[in-house]
Each structure stands twice: as structure tokens, then as C-alpha cells.
Enzyme design. Structure first.
Site, mmCIF file in Angstrom:
data_model
loop_
_atom_site.group_PDB
_atom_site.id
_atom_site.type_symbol
_atom_site.label_atom_id
_atom_site.label_comp_id
_atom_site.label_asym_id
_atom_site.label_seq_id
_atom_site.Cartn_x
_atom_site.Cartn_y
_atom_site.Cartn_z
ATOM 1 N N ASP A 8 0.877 -1.159 0.000
ATOM 2 C CA ASP A 8 0.000 0.000 0.000
ATOM 3 C C ASP A 8 0.929 1.227 0.000
ATOM 4 O O ASP A 8 2.110 1.116 0.355
ATOM 5 C CB ASP A 8 -0.877 -0.030 1.256
ATOM 6 N N LEU A 9 0.414 2.376 -0.381
ATOM 7 C CA LEU A 9 1.281 3.561 -0.479
ATOM 8 C C LEU A 9 1.019 4.577 0.644
ATOM 9 O O LEU A 9 1.903 4.857 1.469
ATOM 10 C CB LEU A 9 1.061 4.215 -1.846
ATOM 11 N N ASP A 10 -0.229 5.098 0.676
ATOM 12 C CA ASP A 10 -0.580 6.135 1.666
ATOM 13 C C ASP A 10 -0.508 5.566 3.080
ATOM 14 O O ASP A 10 -1.235 4.613 3.403
ATOM 15 C CB ASP A 10 -2.008 6.642 1.414
ATOM 16 N N LYS A 35 -10.615 -2.131 -1.930
ATOM 17 C CA LYS A 35 -10.385 -2.758 -0.622
ATOM 18 C C LYS A 35 -11.668 -2.584 0.207
ATOM 19 O O LYS A 35 -12.293 -1.536 0.102
ATOM 20 C CB LYS A 35 -9.208 -2.066 0.088
ATOM 21 N N LEU A 46 -11.558 6.271 6.804
ATOM 22 C CA LEU A 46 -11.310 6.705 5.423
ATOM 23 C C LEU A 46 -10.065 6.058 4.816
ATOM 24 O O LEU A 46 -9.829 6.176 3.617
ATOM 25 C CB LEU A 46 -11.172 8.235 5.368
ATOM 26 N N LYS A 47 -9.303 5.364 5.637
ATOM 27 C CA LYS A 47 -8.065 4.767 5.125
ATOM 28 C C LYS A 47 -8.360 3.593 4.201
ATOM 29 O O LYS A 47 -9.142 2.705 4.561
ATOM 30 C CB LYS A 47 -7.176 4.302 6.278
ATOM 31 N N GLY A 48 -7.732 3.605 3.048
ATOM 32 C CA GLY A 48 -7.810 2.457 2.143
ATOM 33 C C GLY A 48 -8.986 2.476 1.185
ATOM 34 O O GLY A 48 -8.981 1.770 0.194
ATOM 35 N N THR A 91 0.986 10.204 3.732
ATOM 36 C CA THR A 91 -0.043 10.988 3.042
ATOM 37 C C THR A 91 -1.437 10.779 3.624
ATOM 38 O O THR A 91 -2.348 11.538 3.286
ATOM 39 C CB THR A 91 -0.056 10.639 1.541
ATOM 40 N N LYS A 135 -11.973 18.176 -3.262
ATOM 41 C CA LYS A 135 -11.077 17.570 -2.249
ATOM 42 C C LYS A 135 -9.755 17.186 -2.896
ATOM 43 O O LYS A 135 -8.684 17.395 -2.336
ATOM 44 C CB LYS A 135 -11.760 16.345 -1.627
ATOM 45 N N SER A 156 -2.232 0.454 -4.377
ATOM 46 C CA SER A 156 -2.879 1.564 -3.686
ATOM 47 C C SER A 156 -4.232 1.852 -4.316
ATOM 48 O O SER A 156 -4.389 1.715 -5.536
ATOM 49 C CB SER A 156 -1.991 2.817 -3.806
ATOM 50 N N ALA A 157 -5.179 2.298 -3.483
ATOM 51 C CA ALA A 157 -6.487 2.715 -4.006
ATOM 52 C C ALA A 157 -6.401 4.095 -4.655
ATOM 53 O O ALA A 157 -7.360 4.566 -5.257
ATOM 54 C CB ALA A 157 -7.504 2.745 -2.873
ATOM 55 N N GLU A 201 0.331 -2.987 4.728
ATOM 56 C CA GLU A 201 -0.813 -2.076 4.873
ATOM 57 C C GLU A 201 -0.796 -1.263 6.166
ATOM 58 O O GLU A 201 -0.139 -1.646 7.133
ATOM 59 C CB GLU A 201 -2.107 -2.895 4.870
ATOM 60 N N ASP A 202 -1.584 -0.185 6.181
ATOM 61 C CA ASP A 202 -1.837 0.566 7.419
ATOM 62 C C ASP A 202 -3.340 0.665 7.693
ATOM 63 O O ASP A 202 -3.741 1.299 8.666
ATOM 64 C CB ASP A 202 -1.251 1.984 7.342
ATOM 65 N N SER A 233 -11.819 4.263 -1.515
ATOM 66 C CA SER A 233 -11.671 5.176 -2.652
ATOM 67 C C SER A 233 -12.166 6.591 -2.328
ATOM 68 O O SER A 233 -12.825 6.808 -1.303
ATOM 69 C CB SER A 233 -12.453 4.645 -3.853
HETATM 70 C C1 BG6 Z 1 -5.930 5.333 -0.379
HETATM 71 C C2 BG6 Z 1 -6.139 6.154 0.867
HETATM 72 O O1 BG6 Z 1 -4.594 4.975 -0.488
HETATM 73 O O2 BG6 Z 1 -6.314 6.078 -1.537
HETATM 74 C C3 BG6 Z 1 -7.575 6.659 0.941
HETATM 75 O O3 BG6 Z 1 -5.840 5.366 2.003
HETATM 76 C C4 BG6 Z 1 -7.928 7.403 -0.337
HETATM 77 O O4 BG6 Z 1 -7.708 7.482 2.070
HETATM 78 C C5 BG6 Z 1 -7.677 6.502 -1.543
HETATM 79 O O5 BG6 Z 1 -9.283 7.808 -0.320
HETATM 80 C C6 BG6 Z 1 -7.977 7.187 -2.876
HETATM 81 O O6 BG6 Z 1 -7.047 8.189 -3.114
HETATM 82 P P1 BG6 Z 1 -7.110 9.285 -4.278
HETATM 83 O O7 BG6 Z 1 -5.725 9.900 -4.234
HETATM 84 O O8 BG6 Z 1 -7.366 8.552 -5.549
HETATM 85 O O9 BG6 Z 1 -8.186 10.225 -3.926
HETATM 86 MG MG MG Z 2 -2.841 3.213 3.435
#
Ligand code: BG6
Ligand code: MG
Length: 222
Positions: free
Chosen positions: A7-9, A146, A43-45, A15, A77, A115-116, A170-171, A47
Site C-alpha cells: 500500500d502507499l498512503d 479494498k 477513510l483509510k484504504g 499521506t 477535495k 494503492s487505491a 498495509e496501514d 476510494s
Molecule cells: C488510499 C487512501 O490509499 O487512496 C484513501 O488510504 C484514499 O484514504 C484513496 O481515499 C484514494 O485516493 P485518491 O488519491 O485517488 O483520492
Molecule cells: Mg494506506
């Protein structure tokens, strides 16, 4: 262990806090809604659209906005978020990650991102890591986000490794569920109780080492 699917964020870089700051700003400006700090975990993970839906539901506003309005709010956002992540540099890679990636590579382990986030390629570029990963799975091309396993399976496939030969990292609660649903070994960073579905949870990325990944994989893989 033939591949590590990250996972990235919140795993490679911090982030997750920028996502929450951007959502908090939008919620305050648009709905006069204060998001409690505890909401960040939810909100983690998930979309962008799912995150907005969760916020609207929290504010009892779900029926008040049209599809088009929801899209515009999500774009807004993202503008806030992109402004924040534009300032990222390699200094923002979380502690332990650079050495972990180097050591995994040196041991022949393929590296993928699952990553999502649609901003993942941009973030990797900013962090100077774009060339380090062998593949980045595209969240726009998977059927379900996810906690479904799809994005982790896409990451494994992109590096040509069977899921049961992968460690997923993952986190997020939804992310750990996705890793386990993909039949991978799950290593997580964060709260031990929240992330208890993982095979191993450490408090910070400083604890991530090649040895840890290798030991956890040997112990739990199917
Ligand atoms: C995930 C985050 O990696 O990406 C979520 O954990 C986020 O919080 C999702 O909503 C989607 O990200 P983005 O950058 O496409 O809005
Ligand atoms: Mg994450």
C-alpha cells in the site's frame, strides 16, 4: 517470499494525514461539518468516492447531493490534496522504507504497489521511487476496491508472482482484509488491536526490515 505488494498512503509516506486534512477542510467549508479525529481510520484504504459517501452519511447528507455534485465535491477535495502532495520529496519517505526496499530487491523480491489512490504514480514520482517498484497496479482497472482482494491480486499479477508467495503491506483495516482475502501474508503498521487481522503488526515503519518480512512470510504463508 517472491514479492512484496505495498500500500502507499500511510505505508511508504505519510499521506494519510493529507487525505484527512483535505476531507476535513472540504467538510467544514461545504457542510459546516467537523470530522472527529477518530474518523480518519474509517477513510483509510477506501476510494475517493467511498470516502465522500462515508462523510455525507456521517453528516446525514447522503440524499442531499446529486451524482454530479458528489463528483464536483470529490474533485475539490482532490485539488486540496494534490496541492499538499505536490510538496513531497524523498525526505517524506517514511523511516525504514528506503532500506527495506533496497534489501528486498537485493534478495530478489519483486516490488509492487497496490494503492487505491489514483495519485499513486504522481506520489511515487515526487518521492523519487517511481523506478524502484517493478509495477504499480491501477485502481481504475479493478472491479472492487479494498477490502476486496482485487488490487493486491493485480499487484501480484503485474510482477508475475502467485499471491501465496507475496507479503502484502498495509496501514488500513480495509487493506489488511484485502491482503488476507488475496491469500497473502499481511504485515501491517499501526494499532495492534485495529489491525489484528494481520499476521504481524508493528507500531512504526522503523520496525520494517527484510528479516522481519522474511520471518513472517516463512511462518504464515500457505
Ligand atoms: C488510499 C487512501 O490509499 O487512496 C484513501 O488510504 C484514499 O484514504 C484513496 O481515499 C484514494 O485516493 P485518491 O488519491 O485517488 O483520492
Ligand atoms: Mg494506506
Amino acid at each position: 517470499m517472491q514479492a512484496a505488494v505495498f500500500d502507499l498512503d500511510g505505508v511508504v509516506t505519510d499521506t494519510a494525514k493529507f487525505h484527512f486534512q483535505a476531507w476535513s477542510k472540504l467538510a467544514k467549508e461545504e457542510f459546516n461539518l467537523d470530522l472527529p479525529a477518530s474518523f480518519e481510520t474509517n477513510l483509510k484504504g477506501i476510494s475517493r468516492t467511498e470516502s465522500l459517501e462515508a462523510i455525507l452519511k456521517f453528516g446525514d447528507l447522503l440524499d442531499k447531493y446529486s451524482k454530479e455534485e458528489v463528483q464536483n465535491l470529490a474533485n475539490k477535495k482532490n485539488d486540496y490534496y494534490v496541492e499538499a502532495i505536490s510538496k513531497l520529496t524523498k525526505e517524506d519517505i517514511l523511516p525504514g522504507i528506503t532500506k527495506l526496499l533496497t534489501d528486498l530487491k537485493a534478495n530478489g523480491v519483486k516490488l509492487a504497489v497496490a494503492s487505491a489512490s489514483k495519485n499513486a504514480p504522481f506520489i511515487l514520482e515526487k518521492l523519487g521511487l517511481a523506478h524502484v517498484f517493478d509495477a504499480v497496479a491501477d485502481p481504475a482497472k479493478v472491479n472492487a476496491g479494498k477490502p476486496a482482494p482485487d488490487i493486491f491480486l493485480a499487484g501480484a499479477k503485474a510482477v508475475g508472482v502467485a499471491p501465496n508467495q507475496c507479503v502484502g503491506v498495509e496501514d488500513a483495516i480495509a487493506g489488511v482484509s484485502a491482503i488476507k482475502a488475496a491469500d497473502m501474508v499481511a504485515v501491517a503498521v499501526g494499532d495492534k488491536d485495529e489491525l489484528r487481522q494481520a499476521d504481524c503488526v508493528v507500531p512504526t515503519t522503523r520496525n520494517f526490515t527484510y528479516q522481519l518480512f522474511s520471518d513472517v512470510f516463512d511462518r504464515y504463508h500457505k
